[in-house]
Write a protein that holds these residues in place. Sequence first.
Motif, PDB file in Angstrom:
ATOM      1  N   ASP A 173       0.820  -1.214   0.000  1.00  0.00           N
ATOM      2  CA  ASP A 173       0.000   0.000   0.000  1.00  0.00           C
ATOM      3  C   ASP A 173       0.856   1.267   0.000  1.00  0.00           C
ATOM      4  O   ASP A 173       0.512   2.253  -0.644  1.00  0.00           O
ATOM      5  N   GLU A 174       1.957   1.251   0.695  1.00  0.00           N
ATOM      6  CA  GLU A 174       2.820   2.422   0.837  1.00  0.00           C
ATOM      7  C   GLU A 174       3.860   2.522  -0.273  1.00  0.00           C
ATOM      8  O   GLU A 174       4.426   3.589  -0.499  1.00  0.00           O
ATOM      9  N   ARG A 175       4.123   1.425  -0.947  1.00  0.00           N
ATOM     10  CA  ARG A 175       5.236   1.352  -1.901  1.00  0.00           C
ATOM     11  C   ARG A 175       5.138   2.389  -3.007  1.00  0.00           C
ATOM     12  O   ARG A 175       6.108   3.090  -3.304  1.00  0.00           O
ATOM     13  N   GLU A 176       3.971   2.520  -3.628  1.00  0.00           N
ATOM     14  CA  GLU A 176       3.816   3.448  -4.748  1.00  0.00           C
ATOM     15  C   GLU A 176       4.063   4.894  -4.313  1.00  0.00           C
ATOM     16  O   GLU A 176       4.721   5.662  -5.016  1.00  0.00           O
ATOM     17  N   GLU A 177       3.571   5.240  -3.145  1.00  0.00           N
ATOM     18  CA  GLU A 177       3.762   6.595  -2.621  1.00  0.00           C
ATOM     19  C   GLU A 177       5.246   6.857  -2.324  1.00  0.00           C
ATOM     20  O   GLU A 177       5.758   7.941  -2.624  1.00  0.00           O
ATOM     21  N   LEU A 178       5.927   5.880  -1.751  1.00  0.00           N
ATOM     22  CA  LEU A 178       7.351   6.038  -1.443  1.00  0.00           C
ATOM     23  C   LEU A 178       8.187   6.174  -2.716  1.00  0.00           C
ATOM     24  O   LEU A 178       9.135   6.961  -2.759  1.00  0.00           O
TER      25      LEU A 178
ATOM     26  N   GLU B 203       7.126   7.400  -5.577  1.00  0.00           N
ATOM     27  CA  GLU B 203       6.833   8.725  -6.125  1.00  0.00           C
ATOM     28  C   GLU B 203       7.602   9.816  -5.376  1.00  0.00           C
ATOM     29  O   GLU B 203       8.180  10.719  -5.993  1.00  0.00           O
ATOM     30  N   LYS B 204       7.648   9.715  -4.053  1.00  0.00           N
ATOM     31  CA  LYS B 204       8.387  10.699  -3.259  1.00  0.00           C
ATOM     32  C   LYS B 204       9.878  10.643  -3.563  1.00  0.00           C
ATOM     33  O   LYS B 204      10.540  11.684  -3.683  1.00  0.00           O
TER      34      LYS B 204
END
Length: 119
Positions: A76-81, A83-84
């Motif tokens: 769940d967090e991977r895509e956001e990390l 992108e950041k």
Amino acid sequence: MKKIVLMVVAMLSMTMSYAENENANNTQSVEAYDMSVNIRKLAVTLGMTVDQMEAVEEIHRTFCAEMMFAAHANKDEREELIEKAVKKDTRFMSYILDRDQYRKYLILLNTTLRNRGLK
């Protein structure tokens, strides 16, 4: 008795082969996040100076660490990390590289991310 032993052996072998495939898939997915590159070849490709090369090496080392952190994060967090990490890397690179170098760097980065299935 013989049938029971054979059944247990068959079940254990199927379970072990399933677990082996699971570990292989995890290893392959983590390898996709390894963004390390040869900085000298990147410097030649982009036409960087020695000062730029040193700064890019530091920035890229931080980017690689953030990508490996994203590889080990929850799905769940991977895509956001990711992108950041990419936004931070591109922002820092825009300060170091000139316009043409930055454009070439973005092409290389986007191609790499697409080829690894991260974008």
